[in-house]
Design a protein around this motif. Sequence first.
Motif, PDB file in Angstrom:
ATOM      1  N   ASN A   1     -42.726  17.164  15.212  1.00 20.08           N
ATOM      2  CA  ASN A   1     -42.906  15.766  14.834  1.00 20.08           C
ATOM      3  C   ASN A   1     -43.133  14.844  16.032  1.00 20.08           C
ATOM      4  OD1 ASN A   1     -42.365  13.242  13.096  1.00 20.08           O
ATOM      5  ND2 ASN A   1     -40.666  13.182  14.551  1.00 20.08           N
ATOM      6  N   ALA A   2     -42.659  15.226  17.211  1.00 18.57           N
ATOM      7  CA  ALA A   2     -42.774  14.353  18.378  1.00 18.57           C
ATOM      8  C   ALA A   2     -44.236  14.044  18.676  1.00 18.57           C
ATOM      9  CB  ALA A   2     -42.126  15.013  19.598  1.00 18.57           C
ATOM     10  N   GLY A   3     -44.504  12.792  18.995  1.00 20.52           N
ATOM     11  CA  GLY A   3     -45.872  12.420  19.310  1.00 20.52           C
ATOM     12  C   GLY A   3     -45.961  10.989  19.789  1.00 20.52           C
TER      13      GLY A   3
ATOM     14  N   LYS B   1     -54.617  14.593  16.793  1.00 20.03           N
ATOM     15  CA  LYS B   1     -54.105  14.954  15.471  1.00 20.03           C
ATOM     16  C   LYS B   1     -55.033  15.939  14.764  1.00 20.03           C
ATOM     17  CE  LYS B   1     -50.244  12.738  15.526  1.00 20.03           C
ATOM     18  NZ  LYS B   1     -48.957  13.467  15.484  1.00 20.03           N
ATOM     19  N   GLY B   2     -56.331  15.820  15.029  1.00 19.11           N
ATOM     20  CA  GLY B   2     -57.249  16.818  14.493  1.00 19.11           C
ATOM     21  C   GLY B   2     -56.994  18.189  15.095  1.00 19.11           C
ATOM     22  N   ALA B   3     -56.706  18.212  16.395  1.00 19.99           N
ATOM     23  CA  ALA B   3     -56.380  19.478  17.056  1.00 19.99           C
ATOM     24  C   ALA B   3     -55.109  20.084  16.481  1.00 19.99           C
ATOM     25  CB  ALA B   3     -56.238  19.253  18.556  1.00 19.99           C
TER      26      ALA B   3
ATOM     27  N   VAL C   1     -48.555  15.415  25.109  1.00 25.33           N
ATOM     28  CA  VAL C   1     -47.465  15.175  24.162  1.00 25.33           C
ATOM     29  C   VAL C   1     -47.799  15.700  22.770  1.00 25.33           C
ATOM     30  CG1 VAL C   1     -46.086  13.404  22.988  1.00 25.33           C
ATOM     31  CG2 VAL C   1     -46.602  13.175  25.422  1.00 25.33           C
ATOM     32  N   ASN C   2     -49.004  15.417  22.301  1.00 25.15           N
ATOM     33  CA  ASN C   2     -49.354  15.681  20.904  1.00 25.15           C
ATOM     34  C   ASN C   2     -49.886  17.082  20.643  1.00 25.15           C
ATOM     35  OD1 ASN C   2     -48.662  13.022  20.532  1.00 25.15           O
ATOM     36  ND2 ASN C   2     -50.698  12.306  20.013  1.00 25.15           N
ATOM     37  N   VAL C   3     -50.395  17.750  21.682  1.00 26.13           N
ATOM     38  CA  VAL C   3     -51.023  19.058  21.456  1.00 26.13           C
ATOM     39  C   VAL C   3     -50.454  20.148  22.372  1.00 26.13           C
ATOM     40  CG1 VAL C   3     -53.198  20.337  21.357  1.00 26.13           C
ATOM     41  CG2 VAL C   3     -53.167  17.903  20.774  1.00 26.13           C
TER      42      VAL C   3
ATOM     43  N   ALA D   1     -44.064  16.676  26.400  1.00 24.36           N
ATOM     44  CA  ALA D   1     -45.235  17.045  27.188  1.00 24.36           C
ATOM     45  C   ALA D   1     -44.949  18.088  28.252  1.00 24.36           C
ATOM     46  CB  ALA D   1     -45.816  15.798  27.856  1.00 24.36           C
ATOM     47  N   ASP D   2     -43.701  18.391  28.497  1.00 27.31           N
ATOM     48  CA  ASP D   2     -43.297  19.282  29.595  1.00 27.31           C
ATOM     49  C   ASP D   2     -43.342  20.732  29.123  1.00 27.31           C
ATOM     50  OD1 ASP D   2     -42.142  20.639  31.688  1.00 27.31           O
ATOM     51  OD2 ASP D   2     -40.234  19.567  31.615  1.00 27.31           O
ATOM     52  N   VAL D   3     -44.337  21.468  29.582  1.00 30.90           N
ATOM     53  CA  VAL D   3     -44.522  22.845  29.129  1.00 30.90           C
ATOM     54  C   VAL D   3     -43.312  23.702  29.476  1.00 30.90           C
ATOM     55  CG1 VAL D   3     -45.879  24.947  29.452  1.00 30.90           C
ATOM     56  CG2 VAL D   3     -47.032  22.756  29.149  1.00 30.90           C
TER      57      VAL D   3
END
Length: 249
Positions: free
Chosen positions: A87-89, A154-156, A110-112, A62-64
């Motif tokens: 793969n991380a999520g 996950k859609g994003a 985290v996911n996007v 999650a850390d930009v």
Amino acid sequence: MSRLLNKTALITGGTSGIGLETARQFIAEGARVAVTGSSVAGIDAARAALGDSALVIKADAADVEGQKDVADAVRNAFGHLDILFINAGIAEFGPLEQWTEERFDRSFAVNVKGPFFLMQALLPLMSNPASVVLNTSINAHIGMPNSSVYSLTKGALLTFAKTLSGELISRGIRVNAVSPGPITTPLHDKLSPTPADAKVMTSQIQAQIPVGRFGTAGEVAKTVVFLASDEAAYIVGSELIIDGGMSNL
């Protein structure tokens, strides 16, 4: 096997589950591999499992700003990158009324958001040709109760994969996605508060899978190996669903 011989690869979230198994299979296919993980225990376990065959990088997905550090570590180790498996999520579930802004933002970070800026940071390192695979989910397609935020993320990510496939192919970078259904991993075990609850949930989900079982991390990893290899050179912007037929019901 040597389908990835002399290729360099980065797997985010590569210290457990699907990521760790994919790292094992990449190494077996001849690749030089780096993996990321966020927990000390997971990093230690990955180093024990992969030995000197992989570079293990501590990173928060999650850390930009941290994504630039990951890119620097890959540059220093490999000089370039042929394969990226995002793969991380995290998977958090709950009814709509129980979500807080903080939990919502964490899931998207985290996911996007993290994957977006990791891709940006790694772009100057990507070879021509190169392969990028994003791990999305069948939850982007099915209306599973209590999965609203997870499904949104996950859609994003799936949309991101399809958009990048058109944007980056002129640079020789193929972008595709895998969308697993229920897979037996440590992540699944964390979705229930007690072992008894986990058993009930597993039984309920399994009843919805035509093949009658959960998938394995190895089955997803084999698909990622294929997409990463030159065997998939004509596959661009595709999504391979790995769910035992669940999303077809």
